[in-house]
Design a protein around this motif. Structure first.
Motif, short mmCIF file in Angstrom:
data_model
loop_
_atom_site.label_atom_id
_atom_site.label_comp_id
_atom_site.label_asym_id
_atom_site.label_seq_id
_atom_site.Cartn_x
_atom_site.Cartn_y
_atom_site.Cartn_z
N MET A 1 0.84 -1.20 0.00
CA MET A 1 0.00 0.00 0.00
C MET A 1 0.87 1.25 0.00
SD MET A 1 -2.56 1.42 2.96
CE MET A 1 -3.95 0.46 2.41
N ASP A 2 0.52 2.22 -0.86
CA ASP A 2 1.15 3.53 -0.85
C ASP A 2 0.43 4.35 0.21
OD1 ASP A 2 1.90 6.18 -1.29
OD2 ASP A 2 2.22 5.85 -3.43
N LYS A 3 1.03 4.46 1.40
CA LYS A 3 0.35 5.08 2.53
C LYS A 3 0.07 6.56 2.30
CE LYS A 3 2.36 1.80 5.83
NZ LYS A 3 3.25 1.64 7.01
N LEU A 4 1.03 7.26 1.67
CA LEU A 4 0.81 8.68 1.41
C LEU A 4 -0.33 8.88 0.42
CD1 LEU A 4 4.37 10.29 1.27
CD2 LEU A 4 2.56 10.70 2.94
N GLN A 5 -0.37 8.05 -0.61
CA GLN A 5 -1.47 8.16 -1.58
C GLN A 5 -2.80 7.87 -0.89
OE1 GLN A 5 -2.32 5.04 -4.32
NE2 GLN A 5 -2.80 6.46 -6.00
N ALA A 6 -2.81 6.85 -0.03
CA ALA A 6 -4.05 6.51 0.66
C ALA A 6 -4.53 7.67 1.54
CB ALA A 6 -3.85 5.25 1.50
N MET A 7 -3.59 8.29 2.26
CA MET A 7 -3.94 9.47 3.06
C MET A 7 -4.50 10.58 2.17
SD MET A 7 -0.87 10.02 5.80
CE MET A 7 -0.41 8.76 7.00
N HIS A 8 -3.83 10.82 1.05
CA HIS A 8 -4.23 11.87 0.12
C HIS A 8 -5.65 11.63 -0.39
CE1 HIS A 8 -3.37 15.20 -2.52
NE2 HIS A 8 -3.66 14.48 -3.59
N VAL A 9 -5.93 10.41 -0.78
CA VAL A 9 -7.27 10.06 -1.28
C VAL A 9 -8.30 10.19 -0.18
CG1 VAL A 9 -8.69 8.18 -2.19
CG2 VAL A 9 -6.40 8.58 -3.12
N PHE A 10 -7.97 9.69 1.01
CA PHE A 10 -8.90 9.75 2.13
C PHE A 10 -9.27 11.19 2.48
CE2 PHE A 10 -9.49 10.13 6.79
CZ PHE A 10 -10.66 9.39 6.92
N VAL A 11 -8.28 12.07 2.56
CA VAL A 11 -8.55 13.48 2.88
C VAL A 11 -9.44 14.11 1.82
CG1 VAL A 11 -7.47 15.76 3.06
CG2 VAL A 11 -6.52 13.83 4.32
N HIS A 12 -9.21 13.81 0.56
CA HIS A 12 -10.06 14.35 -0.51
C HIS A 12 -11.49 13.82 -0.41
CE1 HIS A 12 -6.56 16.12 -2.46
NE2 HIS A 12 -7.38 16.67 -3.33
N VAL A 13 -11.64 12.54 -0.09
CA VAL A 13 -12.99 11.98 0.06
C VAL A 13 -13.75 12.72 1.16
CG1 VAL A 13 -14.29 9.94 0.81
CG2 VAL A 13 -12.43 9.70 -0.86
N VAL A 14 -13.07 12.99 2.27
CA VAL A 14 -13.72 13.69 3.39
C VAL A 14 -14.00 15.15 3.02
CG1 VAL A 14 -13.48 14.45 5.78
CG2 VAL A 14 -12.69 12.17 5.10
N ASP A 15 -13.00 15.83 2.47
CA ASP A 15 -13.16 17.25 2.14
C ASP A 15 -14.27 17.48 1.13
OD1 ASP A 15 -11.18 18.02 3.86
OD2 ASP A 15 -9.64 18.31 2.33
N LEU A 16 -14.36 16.58 0.15
CA LEU A 16 -15.34 16.75 -0.92
C LEU A 16 -16.64 16.01 -0.65
CD1 LEU A 16 -12.88 16.46 -3.94
CD2 LEU A 16 -13.85 18.53 -2.96
N ASN A 17 -16.67 15.30 0.49
CA ASN A 17 -17.90 14.62 0.93
C ASN A 17 -18.42 13.63 -0.11
OD1 ASN A 17 -19.89 14.14 2.88
ND2 ASN A 17 -21.33 15.50 1.86
N GLY A 18 -17.51 12.85 -0.68
CA GLY A 18 -17.97 11.84 -1.62
C GLY A 18 -16.84 11.17 -2.36
N PHE A 19 -17.03 9.90 -2.70
CA PHE A 19 -16.03 9.14 -3.45
C PHE A 19 -15.95 9.63 -4.89
CE2 PHE A 19 -16.51 6.66 0.25
CZ PHE A 19 -15.50 5.70 0.33
N ALA A 20 -17.10 9.90 -5.49
CA ALA A 20 -17.13 10.30 -6.90
C ALA A 20 -16.45 11.65 -7.09
CB ALA A 20 -18.57 10.35 -7.40
N ARG A 21 -16.75 12.59 -6.20
CA ARG A 21 -16.13 13.91 -6.32
C ARG A 21 -14.62 13.83 -6.14
NH1 ARG A 21 -20.21 17.43 -2.44
NH2 ARG A 21 -22.06 17.37 -3.79
N ALA A 22 -14.18 13.03 -5.17
CA ALA A 22 -12.75 12.87 -4.95
C ALA A 22 -12.08 12.24 -6.17
CB ALA A 22 -12.50 12.02 -3.71
N ALA A 23 -12.71 11.25 -6.75
CA ALA A 23 -12.15 10.60 -7.94
C ALA A 23 -12.00 11.60 -9.08
CB ALA A 23 -13.04 9.43 -8.37
N ASP A 24 -13.02 12.43 -9.28
CA ASP A 24 -12.96 13.43 -10.35
C ASP A 24 -11.86 14.45 -10.09
OD1 ASP A 24 -15.07 12.17 -11.57
OD2 ASP A 24 -16.61 13.55 -10.81
N MET A 25 -11.74 14.88 -8.84
CA MET A 25 -10.73 15.89 -8.51
C MET A 25 -9.32 15.33 -8.68
SD MET A 25 -10.01 18.96 -7.38
CE MET A 25 -11.56 19.55 -6.67
#
Length: 336
Positions: A1-25
């Protein structure tokens, strides 16, 4: 697992309140975002998010991880900025939002100087008069005019916008020139409304004997754009209270006339703002420092109160004009 990438994705999911929005961003497949979050939860051995088809919320463990991950990512970005390219050569993207008038009349004319200093910073400038959500829209920093009631934001004061009350000569010929606040009962105003106020209009305000006084004015036109606001004043739809830097050229051309100068409105603060829970990046700090220096050159952006004749049309950038010792330092004098 790329821990930094996972943190980065997790923070975006929370900030954008959604998996789809984070994926697009992030430019990732939506399935990849889901897989990364599931892998992160499995690695940590706890549930970070409570999710249904309609909502997303943090668990207690998720809240703790989110706060720590934000700090770690900010520190990693800072280290990369400082040591990979060095402080002398900052690079990367910076998304800044600002009012249209500030962007068009103050920031954009000076951008060549910013890019000469920091040629590898890619600026994305949003210009509008609405109040955006920094986190939801992925903005690093915003410039905002007026008080900042939102305690979740951190602000750095840039300056204060001098304001005045004015109208077109044609309007004053029709309604007369008010000499005191009591005369406003027979006048109309162009109303400026904002979604931030629930689409209500800002009141007209004046300072009398050191006390702010609000005067309600009605009129045939309401707008939510600062440049349209000034244009409506020029067209004779009523009194307006614009920032002086926006109306100066119209005043000097005779298209607008100041009234009630003895009761000028209080200057409006303007600030650079970023979320409280997000450490500002090196790029944000460089941009804000540059904007502060830009504003310091202009008396119209520091809330200074001088007669209109003291200012030239170039007063915002302060380039090519001299100060008159008779009216004070930093005041740009109208030629002739």
């Amino acid at each position: 697992m790329d821990k930094l990438q996972a943190m980065h994705v997790f923070v975006h999911v929370v900030d954008l309140n959604g998996f789809a929005r984070a994926a697009d961003m992030l430019g990732l497949p939506r399935a990849s975002v889901t897989t990364i979050i599931q892998g992160l939860e499995a690695h940590l051995g706890c549930r970070l998010l409570q999710r249904t088809t309609r909502s997303l919320s943090l668990t207690a463990d998720g809240q703790t991880f989110y706060e720590r991950a934000q700090r770690i990512l900010a520190e990693v970005e800072e280290v990369e900025t400082i040591f990979i390219d060095g402080k002398r050569h900052p690079r990367g993207r910076l998304h800044v939002d600002m009012p249209t008038s500030i962007g068009r009349l103050v920031v954009v004319p000076a951008l060549r100087d910013f890019h000469a200093l920091y040629p590898d910073i890619e600026l994305k400038l949003g210009m509008n008069d609405r109040q955006i959500d920094l986190v939801q829209e992925g903005v690093d920093c915003v410039l905002r005019i007026g008080p900042l009631p939102d305690s979740s934001l951190v602000a750095r004061r840039l300056g204060r916008l001098s304001r005045l009350t004015c109208a077109s000569p044609a309007y004053l010929d029709r309604f007369g020139r008010p000499e005191g606040l009591e005369d406003l009962a027979g006048h109309q105003g162009v109303r400026y409304f904002s979604p931030h106020l629930g689409n209500r209009s800002y009141p007209f305000d004046f300072v009398r004997d050191g006390v702010e006084v609000e005067v309600p004015l009605t009129g045939p036109v309401a707008v939510n754009d600062s440049e349209a606001y000034v244009a409506c004043g020029v067209e004779g739809y009523g009194l307006i209270q614009p920032a002086l830097f926006m109306a100066l050229d119209r005043l000097q051309a005779g298209e607008l006339v100041e009234v009630l100068p003895q009761y000028r409105p209080a200057p409006m603060p303007i600030s650079a703002v970023y979320p409280q829970n997000r450490q500002p990046s090196h790029r944000v700090r460089l941009f804000v420092d540059w904007v502060v220096s830009l504003f310091e050159k202009c008396p119209l952006l520091q809330g200074e109160d001088h007669p209109l004749a003291c200012y030239s049309a170039e007063a915002c950038c302060g380039v090519g004009m001299g100060a008159d010792p008779a009216v004070g330092p930093g005041v740009i004098v109208r030629p002739g």
